[in-house]
Design a protein around this motif. Structure first.
Motif, PDB file in Angstrom:
ATOM      1  N   ILE A 402      47.405  34.045  -3.057  1.00  0.00           N
ATOM      2  CA  ILE A 402      46.834  34.767  -1.923  1.00  0.00           C
ATOM      3  C   ILE A 402      46.405  33.820  -0.818  1.00  0.00           C
ATOM      4  CG2 ILE A 402      45.044  36.449  -1.284  1.00  0.00           C
ATOM      5  CD1 ILE A 402      44.844  37.175  -4.258  1.00  0.00           C
ATOM      6  N   TYR A 403      45.994  32.641  -1.197  1.00  0.00           N
ATOM      7  CA  TYR A 403      45.404  31.687  -0.265  1.00  0.00           C
ATOM      8  C   TYR A 403      46.248  31.421   0.985  1.00  0.00           C
ATOM      9  CZ  TYR A 403      42.961  27.374   1.130  1.00  0.00           C
ATOM     10  OH  TYR A 403      42.274  26.406   1.822  1.00  0.00           O
ATOM     11  N   PRO A 404      47.579  31.238   0.889  1.00  0.00           N
ATOM     12  CA  PRO A 404      48.358  30.953   2.105  1.00  0.00           C
ATOM     13  C   PRO A 404      48.253  32.035   3.176  1.00  0.00           C
ATOM     14  CG  PRO A 404      49.665  30.473   0.160  1.00  0.00           C
ATOM     15  CD  PRO A 404      48.433  31.186  -0.318  1.00  0.00           C
ATOM     16  N   LEU A 405      47.995  33.267   2.777  1.00  0.00           N
ATOM     17  CA  LEU A 405      47.878  34.345   3.764  1.00  0.00           C
ATOM     18  C   LEU A 405      46.759  34.059   4.760  1.00  0.00           C
ATOM     19  CD1 LEU A 405      48.350  37.135   1.129  1.00  0.00           C
ATOM     20  CD2 LEU A 405      49.759  36.999   3.183  1.00  0.00           C
ATOM     21  N   PHE A 406      45.701  33.396   4.299  1.00  0.00           N
ATOM     22  CA  PHE A 406      44.574  33.095   5.185  1.00  0.00           C
ATOM     23  C   PHE A 406      44.944  32.044   6.224  1.00  0.00           C
ATOM     24  CE2 PHE A 406      42.524  35.048   1.591  1.00  0.00           C
ATOM     25  CZ  PHE A 406      41.428  35.718   2.127  1.00  0.00           C
ATOM     26  N   PHE A 407      45.882  31.158   5.886  1.00  0.00           N
ATOM     27  CA  PHE A 407      46.269  30.099   6.816  1.00  0.00           C
ATOM     28  C   PHE A 407      46.871  30.684   8.091  1.00  0.00           C
ATOM     29  CE2 PHE A 407      49.270  27.021   8.575  1.00  0.00           C
ATOM     30  CZ  PHE A 407      48.513  25.864   8.596  1.00  0.00           C
ATOM     31  N   PHE A 408      47.629  31.763   7.953  1.00  0.00           N
ATOM     32  CA  PHE A 408      48.332  32.344   9.094  1.00  0.00           C
ATOM     33  C   PHE A 408      47.538  33.484   9.743  1.00  0.00           C
ATOM     34  CE2 PHE A 408      51.388  30.497   6.197  1.00  0.00           C
ATOM     35  CZ  PHE A 408      52.158  29.720   7.045  1.00  0.00           C
ATOM     36  N   LEU A 409      46.298  33.646   9.340  1.00  0.00           N
ATOM     37  CA  LEU A 409      45.478  34.757   9.814  1.00  0.00           C
ATOM     38  C   LEU A 409      44.706  34.489  11.099  1.00  0.00           C
ATOM     39  CD1 LEU A 409      44.538  37.645   9.075  1.00  0.00           C
ATOM     40  CD2 LEU A 409      42.694  36.597   7.751  1.00  0.00           C
ATOM     41  N   PRO A 410      44.181  33.282  11.342  1.00  0.00           N
ATOM     42  CA  PRO A 410      43.239  33.091  12.454  1.00  0.00           C
ATOM     43  C   PRO A 410      43.791  33.527  13.805  1.00  0.00           C
ATOM     44  CG  PRO A 410      43.273  31.154  11.077  1.00  0.00           C
ATOM     45  CD  PRO A 410      44.392  32.025  10.615  1.00  0.00           C
ATOM     46  N   ALA A 411      42.911  34.128  14.577  1.00  0.00           N
ATOM     47  CA  ALA A 411      43.250  34.486  15.952  1.00  0.00           C
ATOM     48  C   ALA A 411      42.693  33.450  16.924  1.00  0.00           C
ATOM     49  CB  ALA A 411      42.688  35.869  16.282  1.00  0.00           C
ATOM     50  N   MET A 412      42.018  32.429  16.394  1.00  0.00           N
ATOM     51  CA  MET A 412      41.479  31.348  17.212  1.00  0.00           C
ATOM     52  C   MET A 412      42.078  30.019  16.774  1.00  0.00           C
ATOM     53  SD  MET A 412      37.388  32.168  17.498  1.00  0.00           S
ATOM     54  CE  MET A 412      37.105  30.547  18.238  1.00  0.00           C
ATOM     55  N   THR A 413      42.063  29.056  17.675  1.00  0.00           N
ATOM     56  CA  THR A 413      42.535  27.720  17.352  1.00  0.00           C
ATOM     57  C   THR A 413      41.496  26.984  16.513  1.00  0.00           C
ATOM     58  OG1 THR A 413      43.767  27.615  19.423  1.00  0.00           O
ATOM     59  CG2 THR A 413      43.304  25.530  18.319  1.00  0.00           C
ATOM     60  N   VAL A 414      41.943  26.253  15.505  1.00  0.00           N
ATOM     61  CA  VAL A 414      41.028  25.459  14.687  1.00  0.00           C
ATOM     62  C   VAL A 414      40.507  24.281  15.505  1.00  0.00           C
ATOM     63  CG1 VAL A 414      40.831  24.069  12.606  1.00  0.00           C
ATOM     64  CG2 VAL A 414      42.189  26.158  12.572  1.00  0.00           C
ATOM     65  N   ARG A 415      39.186  24.092  15.485  1.00  0.00           N
ATOM     66  CA  ARG A 415      38.535  23.035  16.257  1.00  0.00           C
ATOM     67  C   ARG A 415      38.017  21.934  15.331  1.00  0.00           C
ATOM     68  NH1 ARG A 415      40.621  24.240  21.062  1.00  0.00           N
ATOM     69  NH2 ARG A 415      40.078  26.367  21.770  1.00  0.00           N
ATOM     70  N   PRO A 416      37.671  20.760  15.892  1.00  0.00           N
ATOM     71  CA  PRO A 416      37.126  19.674  15.055  1.00  0.00           C
ATOM     72  C   PRO A 416      35.897  20.091  14.252  1.00  0.00           C
ATOM     73  CG  PRO A 416      37.769  18.814  17.192  1.00  0.00           C
ATOM     74  CD  PRO A 416      37.933  20.299  17.280  1.00  0.00           C
ATOM     75  N   ARG A 417      35.030  20.934  14.832  1.00  0.00           N
ATOM     76  CA  ARG A 417      33.830  21.351  14.101  1.00  0.00           C
ATOM     77  C   ARG A 417      34.196  22.169  12.857  1.00  0.00           C
ATOM     78  NH1 ARG A 417      33.876  24.443  18.817  1.00  0.00           N
ATOM     79  NH2 ARG A 417      34.024  26.721  18.523  1.00  0.00           N
ATOM     80  N   HIS A 418      35.318  22.875  12.930  1.00  0.00           N
ATOM     81  CA  HIS A 418      35.760  23.637  11.769  1.00  0.00           C
ATOM     82  C   HIS A 418      36.208  22.694  10.642  1.00  0.00           C
ATOM     83  CE1 HIS A 418      36.881  26.766  15.043  1.00  0.00           C
ATOM     84  NE2 HIS A 418      35.637  26.937  14.634  1.00  0.00           N
ATOM     85  N   ILE A 419      36.883  21.620  11.010  1.00  0.00           N
ATOM     86  CA  ILE A 419      37.317  20.630  10.015  1.00  0.00           C
ATOM     87  C   ILE A 419      36.100  19.999   9.339  1.00  0.00           C
ATOM     88  CG2 ILE A 419      38.671  18.554   9.625  1.00  0.00           C
ATOM     89  CD1 ILE A 419      40.308  20.933  10.618  1.00  0.00           C
TER      90      ILE A 419
END
Length: 613
Positions: A402-419
């Protein structure tokens, strides 16, 4: 002219950064490939594989060297050449003609077999390394359309490595393979969806690969791979929601039909091959057993019928389904549970779900959300007492599908603070898993026996599948007096191995936590305590939500009575949580010249169970 030069320098800088990101990716791959080629895996796991790993290893060798799925004495002898402990917990089934076959899906063994043929045991990890490389490349391509290449590589690397799922890269089992399959399906299907967004950048040079990803052919390949994923793990059928339903919503009826044909083609070929080879389309059905220590055909008098434990899925729903009320508990446990909670073990999934809701959504993202929601519900409803993958699993093994489905879900760009947030959560909750994946695989509950994981909510629906159950001295420990007896499942190592028939000693000045399981309703639990030689030893006992404290003198005995309700009842089982701990410890061997008792003793306890009338 100035703006042209500025744009040219910007493009040149982007290309240089992308080259650096690719070099970093290749460096990571090289390390994992080096591990794959040179690791002495049998030595690392002490010559021991258990359950799924045992059967997939033997099955892959059978395909690689014999070209079949039949279990024979030759297979068993070949297994012992690599792993001296034997195929503990191997799953086998007997066909109508008396032949014995491996009772698991052969999708993963089929693809791993060529590598095993070439590299032996190490071939599994060469196969995994190539899958990892492709996942990182797909993730880099996906994110680099809206983020700088360096940040994109960090994002996909964090998604893969900063979770408990990383441990399964080192398993000889299909979990990482399933992750790779699902990831590939969603990338092939979703690339053109993201490419169609005018807000997305496009730094990918025109070429055949891009043309393929933007064409309908990538949808058909995605559907074909989805069929393989379903054969490997049937709940992956939800992958056809975004592919098939997405095309139907776009009124592309013909293309939806073709995608369905490709999906059915791969699934039908694999299920059909399983039927032709084993006379049964269901690789987990029929006369199926698991075997420990003694294996069919090892001697002339050891047969499939004379040994083993029945493990068929034929009457699964009659045995496994429980009251729907447990769905509420399991939804909570699924996210926040001590052993399986995705908030702790797969934090990027939670973060990416938040990013999805934090920005405007597009139709394809809603389809992904629908698919992953249904996927989770399938496990929670159909496997309510084992949705995490079994007692030997690290975190939630089934979640890798199931986990890969979350990778393609975000509607926002991943930012450094998220990392930073991803790795901060990993540092607090799963650092031992990430830094010692092989050791964690052999001791799947070790990390959960200390703070902070030990303070997390306990999944009371999964008592029979706790990873702590892999400790033979802390699993199904008898207590009480027949016929009113029960069994204890210890959740830590803060107890001494049971040597006295009546009860157990806690380990020193530590508190031990356990779950009492009975097959009858209990009216009250009496805890009989015996102190060590210490004076003023404060002992705390907690049963359910009630706590009592006593101060004991040397060798003093005391009884504490706890009226209880039905406990956490699931089926015929009644579960009660118990904690017992002393403030002072004693090691008699160092305190009494005549004593040979070397154990670190806290307080001795016995349980007396009074049934309800």
């Amino acid at each position: 002219m100035y703006f042209r030069l500025k744009m040219w320098y910007s493009i040149e800088a982007m290309l240089k950064e992308k080259q650096k990101a690719l070099l970093a990716l290749i460096a990571v791959f090289t390390v994992f490939l080096g591990f794959a080629l040179f690791v002495n895996h049998p030595s690392k796991v002490n010559g021991f594989l258990f359950a799924d790993q045992a059967v997939y290893f033997a099955m892959t060798e059978s395909i690689a060297f014999d070209g079949d799925l039949e279990y024979t004495k030759k297979d068993l002898a070949r297994y012992y050449q690599s792993y001296a402990a034997g195929p503990m917990g191997i799953f086998l089934k007997k066909a109508e003609d008396g032949r014995i076959f491996y009772a698991k899906s052969f999708a993963y063994p089929l693809f791993a077999a060529p590598f095993v043929r070439l590299f032996g045991v190490n071939g599994f990890f060469v196969f995994h390394a190539l899958g990892l490389l492709l996942v990182l490349l797909m993730g880099l391509t996906w994110f680099s359309r809206s983020s700088r290449p360096g940040l994109s590589l960090l994002a996909v690397s964090s998604f893969v490595f900063a979770t408990a799922g990383y441990v399964y890269y080192f398993w000889i089992a299909p979990d990482f393979f399933n992750f790779f399959l699902v990831f590939s399906v969603l990338f092939l299907w979703g690339y053109k969806k993201k490419a169609g967004d005018p807000a997305e950048g496009d730094d990918m040079r025109p070429g055949r690969l891009k043309a393929f990803l933007l064409s309908d052919s990538s949808d058909y390949l995605a559907a074909f791979l989805a069929g393989i994923a379903v054969f490997s793990k049937p709940p992956n059928i939800v992958l056809m929601i975004p592919i098939g339903l997405g095309l139907l919503l776009q009124k592309k009826i013909g293309k939806a039909f073709l995608a369905g044909v490709f999906f059915l083609a791969s699934a039908a070929v694999l299920f059909g091959a399983n039927y032709l080879l084993t006379s049964d389309w269901n690789f987990m059905g029929g006369e199926r057993k698991s075997f420990y220590f003694v294996y069919p055909l090892e001697k002339s008098d050891v047969t499939f019928d004379s040994t083993g434990h029945a493990m068929t899925s034929e009457d699964y729903f009659d045995r496994a389904l429980v009251s729907p009320k447990f769905l509420i508990y399991n939804v909570f446990y699924y996210v926040f549970g001590r052993f399986t909670g995705l908030a702790w073990y797969f934090f990027p999934a939670v973060l990416f779900l938040i990013l999805f809701f934090a920005a405007p959504k597009k139709p394809y993202q809603w389809l992904i959300l629908a698919a992953l929601t249904l996927h989770i519900l399938i496990y929670l409803i159909l496997m309510p007492t084992n949705f995490g993958g079994g007692g030997g699993s690290v975190a939630n093994r089934y979640f890798l599908n199931i986990y890969p489905l979350f990778f393609f879900l975000p509607a926002m760009t991943v930012r450094p603070r998220h990392i930073v947030a991803i790795w901060a959560m990993a540092a607090v909750f799963i650092a031992p898993l990430i830094l010692s994946p092989l050791q964690s695989s052999m001791s799947p509950a070790a990390h959960a026996k200390k703070f902070p994981v030990k303070a997390l909510p306990l999944e009371m629906t999964l008592v029979n599948e706790f990873p702590t159950n892999t400790n033979p001295h802390g699993f199904r420990v008898p207590c009480g007096t027949p016929p009113h007896d029960g069994i204890l499942h210890f959740l830590d190592d803060n107890f001494n191995r049971k040597e006295e028939p009546e009860g157990l000693w806690t380990l020193g000045a530590k508190t031990t936590e356990m779950v009492l399981k009975t097959y009858f309703p209990v009216r009250e639990i009496t805890v009989r305590l015996t102190n060590n030689v210490r004076r003023d030893n404060t002992v705390r006992v907690r049963v359910g939500r009630k706590t009592q404290k006593v101060v004991l003198q040397p060798r003093e005995r005391r009884e504490l009575v706890f009226p209880v309700g039905t406990g956490f009842r699931i089926g015929y089982n009644h579960h009660h949580r118990i904690k017992i701990g002393a403030s002072k410890a004693s090691i008699p061997y160092f305190e009494d010249e005549k004593s040979e008792e070397r154990r670190n003793l806290g307080v001795f306890f016995e349980l007396v169970l009074t049934p309800r009338d």
